[in-house]
Every structure is written in C-alpha cells, then in structure tokens.
Design a protein around this motif. Structure first.
Motif, short mmCIF file in Angstrom:
data_model
loop_
_atom_site.label_atom_id
_atom_site.label_comp_id
_atom_site.label_asym_id
_atom_site.label_seq_id
_atom_site.Cartn_x
_atom_site.Cartn_y
_atom_site.Cartn_z
N GLY A 181 0.78 -1.23 0.00
CA GLY A 181 0.00 0.00 0.00
C GLY A 181 0.81 1.27 0.00
N ALA A 182 2.02 1.23 -0.55
CA ALA A 182 2.88 2.41 -0.59
C ALA A 182 3.89 2.27 -1.71
N SER A 183 4.51 3.37 -2.10
CA SER A 183 5.58 3.31 -3.07
C SER A 183 6.84 2.79 -2.40
N PRO A 184 7.82 2.29 -3.16
CA PRO A 184 9.07 1.83 -2.53
C PRO A 184 9.73 2.92 -1.70
N ARG A 185 9.72 4.15 -2.19
CA ARG A 185 10.36 5.25 -1.45
C ARG A 185 9.64 5.53 -0.14
N ALA A 186 8.30 5.56 -0.18
CA ALA A 186 7.53 5.84 1.04
C ALA A 186 7.71 4.71 2.05
N TRP A 187 7.71 3.46 1.57
CA TRP A 187 7.89 2.33 2.47
C TRP A 187 9.27 2.36 3.10
N LEU A 188 10.30 2.68 2.31
CA LEU A 188 11.66 2.77 2.83
C LEU A 188 11.74 3.84 3.91
N SER A 189 11.07 4.95 3.70
CA SER A 189 11.06 6.03 4.70
C SER A 189 10.44 5.55 6.00
N GLU A 190 9.35 4.76 5.90
CA GLU A 190 8.70 4.22 7.09
C GLU A 190 9.63 3.26 7.82
N VAL A 191 10.33 2.42 7.07
CA VAL A 191 11.26 1.46 7.68
C VAL A 191 12.36 2.21 8.43
N ARG A 192 12.96 3.19 7.79
CA ARG A 192 14.04 3.93 8.43
C ARG A 192 13.56 4.66 9.69
N LEU A 193 12.35 5.20 9.62
CA LEU A 193 11.83 5.91 10.78
C LEU A 193 11.52 4.93 11.92
N ARG A 194 10.96 3.75 11.60
CA ARG A 194 10.71 2.75 12.63
C ARG A 194 12.01 2.29 13.27
N GLN A 195 13.03 2.09 12.43
CA GLN A 195 14.33 1.67 12.95
C GLN A 195 14.88 2.75 13.88
N ALA A 196 14.78 4.01 13.46
CA ALA A 196 15.31 5.11 14.26
C ALA A 196 14.59 5.19 15.61
N ARG A 197 13.26 5.04 15.57
CA ARG A 197 12.50 5.09 16.82
C ARG A 197 12.89 3.92 17.73
N GLY A 198 13.14 2.77 17.13
CA GLY A 198 13.58 1.63 17.93
C GLY A 198 14.92 1.87 18.59
N TRP A 199 15.89 2.41 17.84
CA TRP A 199 17.21 2.72 18.39
C TRP A 199 17.09 3.77 19.48
N LEU A 200 16.30 4.81 19.22
CA LEU A 200 16.15 5.88 20.21
C LEU A 200 15.51 5.37 21.49
N SER A 201 14.62 4.39 21.36
CA SER A 201 13.90 3.86 22.52
C SER A 201 14.75 2.90 23.34
N THR A 202 15.62 2.14 22.68
CA THR A 202 16.29 1.02 23.37
C THR A 202 17.80 1.12 23.46
N SER A 203 18.40 2.09 22.78
CA SER A 203 19.86 2.14 22.72
C SER A 203 20.39 3.49 23.21
N PRO A 204 21.57 3.50 23.85
CA PRO A 204 22.17 4.75 24.31
C PRO A 204 23.03 5.44 23.26
N VAL A 205 23.13 4.87 22.05
CA VAL A 205 24.01 5.47 21.04
C VAL A 205 23.54 6.88 20.70
N SER A 206 24.46 7.70 20.22
CA SER A 206 24.15 9.10 19.93
C SER A 206 23.11 9.21 18.82
N ILE A 207 22.44 10.34 18.79
CA ILE A 207 21.43 10.58 17.76
C ILE A 207 22.07 10.60 16.38
N ALA A 208 23.26 11.17 16.30
CA ALA A 208 23.97 11.19 15.01
C ALA A 208 24.25 9.77 14.53
#
Length: 249
Positions: A181-208
């Motif tokens: 239900g999305a274009s490849p670009r939109a889906w990729l953006s969702e994946v990257r954002l989910r990954q980022a939210r996961g890292w921000l929630s569970t990992s102490p690594v820097s935002i950069a």
C-alpha cells in the motif's frame, strides 16, 4: 478472544533453544531477527511473522536493533482452519491490514495504552487479517523487506530494490502498491523511521549514530523526518520513551 500475554520484546544473541506450554505469534515491528523453529530457520522483518506451536523448540537472535509484538495464546482460541494453517506453516506473509494492526498495537503498548479492552478487540481483528492470504508475489517482497530491514543504511534506490527482487522497476512499484500500500520510497522512509524510533527507545548510542545506522544523510535529516512523523525531535522522543519506561517499572 483474550490472549495469555501481549508485549513488545527485543532480541540479541542466541541464548539457546526455548519452548513453552502456550502458542506464540512473533510479529516484527522494526529491525530484523533470525528465528529457528524446530529446524526451520528464517529471517523475519516487518511484513513477515512466525507462529510457534506450544512445546516446539525454537531459538531467536539478532545482530541489529529490533522490536516485535509477541502474542501468547492457545490454538484452541483460533478457528480450526486457521490453527491448522499456522501449525503447518510457521512463517507467514502479512497483508497490509495485518501490518497496520501490528503497528497500531505496537504504538499502544509503547504508550502504555494497551488496555485489556483494547487488546480484546484487537486480537480477533489480527487473527482475521492473518487469515487473508497475500498475493504470491508477497514472498518476493518479504525477502527484499528483510534485506532492507537488516541494513537500512544502504543507499537503497528503486532500481537497487528491483534488482534484488529480480523484477523491473515498474513491476516493483506495482507490487509495493498492491502488497504494502505504498511506493518503494515511502515504504523505505517508514522502515528507516521505525528503525530510528527503535534505536532511540532502546539504545544509548548518539542521535547522530542512529541517523547513520538508519540511512539518513545526517542528524538534521533524521530530525526533519521525526518532526514530520511525530511532531517531536529525536531527543524529545528519546526522553519521552525513557520516562514512559520508568513509570512502567
């Protein structure tokens, strides 16, 4: 239909085989994980789920940040045909409807808003969505999705995705629209954002570093994406997640 338990879990190094007296659905939210069920192994990511029958030895591991909704229940709670199907084929492709339901419940659990009433309404909807068989092409996208989830930092383009999926770019766009239900670009953006939210929630690594691992050009690009999706900066989102976990303890 009320499950035995519902939670979000993350997996790391393989701690050896496990088994339990209840059945279990593993529903990935972000990242990728390796799951071996009685000798049948597969890499799971968003769009692909697994069902572990009670008493079946299984092991789970991952070398990347990951989050999955884990639903514990009994086969007796399911319709006979659904129970037989899941027991026979432990790895299943998810329809867009099922994926959206899983994302929704992941959000509810993360915000401590998954009340018993909400879960009781959500569970039969999920089971119904699992019973809707995706088009056969979804398996091809599932493999591609697992690759992308495992390494979102690669410079993924539509052409690169099409090559990995062994289809033309136009066919790739059609498959994404039909199955996800999305274009490849939109889906990729969702994946990257989910990954980022996961890292921000569970990992102490820097935002950069989170931005780098998730495929953003720099921290500013991640900040813009987070603001568009959540109205919050990465730092504010991380603080909120930590406060939520602290209150839940």
């Amino acid at each position: 239909m009320t499950p035995l338990d519902l939670s979000i879990r993350s997996y790391g190094q393989d701690r050896g085989p496990d088994s339990h007296s209840f059945d279990q659905l593993v529903l990935p939210l972000s990242g990728a994980l390796e799951l071996d069920i009685d000798g049948k192994g597969e890499r799971l990511a968003s769009g692909r789920a697994a069902f572990v029958v009670a008493g079946t030895p299984h092991s789970t591991m991952s070398d990347t940040a990951n989050r999955s909704v884990i639903l514990d229940l009994h086969l007796a709670h399911l319709a006979p045909q659904m129970a037989e199907r899941l027991a026979r084929a432990p790895f299943v492709n998810l329809t867009p409807a099922a994926t959206k339901l899983i994302d929704y419940m992941g959000l509810m659990i993360g915000e401590s808003r998954a009340t018993p009433a909400t879960v009781a309404l959500w569970t039969p909807l999920l089971i119904d969505a699992l019973g809707q068989t995706p088009a056969s092409a979804a398996s091809r996208l599932a493999r591609l999705a697992a690759e992308i989830e495992a390494d979102p930092a690669l410079p993924w383009t539509a052409a690169m995705m099409a090559e990995r999926a062994a289809v033309s770019v136009s066919r790739l766009h059609a498959l994404f629209q039909t199955e996800l239900g999305a274009s490849p670009r939109a889906w990729l953006s969702e994946v990257r954002l989910r990954q980022a939210r996961g890292w921000l929630s569970t990992s102490p690594v820097s935002i950069a570093e989170v931005a780098h691992r998730c495929g953003y050009a720099d921290q500013s690009a991640l900040t813009r994406a987070m603001r568009r999706a959540t109205g919050m900066t990465p730092a504010a989102y991380r603080r909120q997640e930590r406060e939520t976990r602290t209150k839940a303890q």
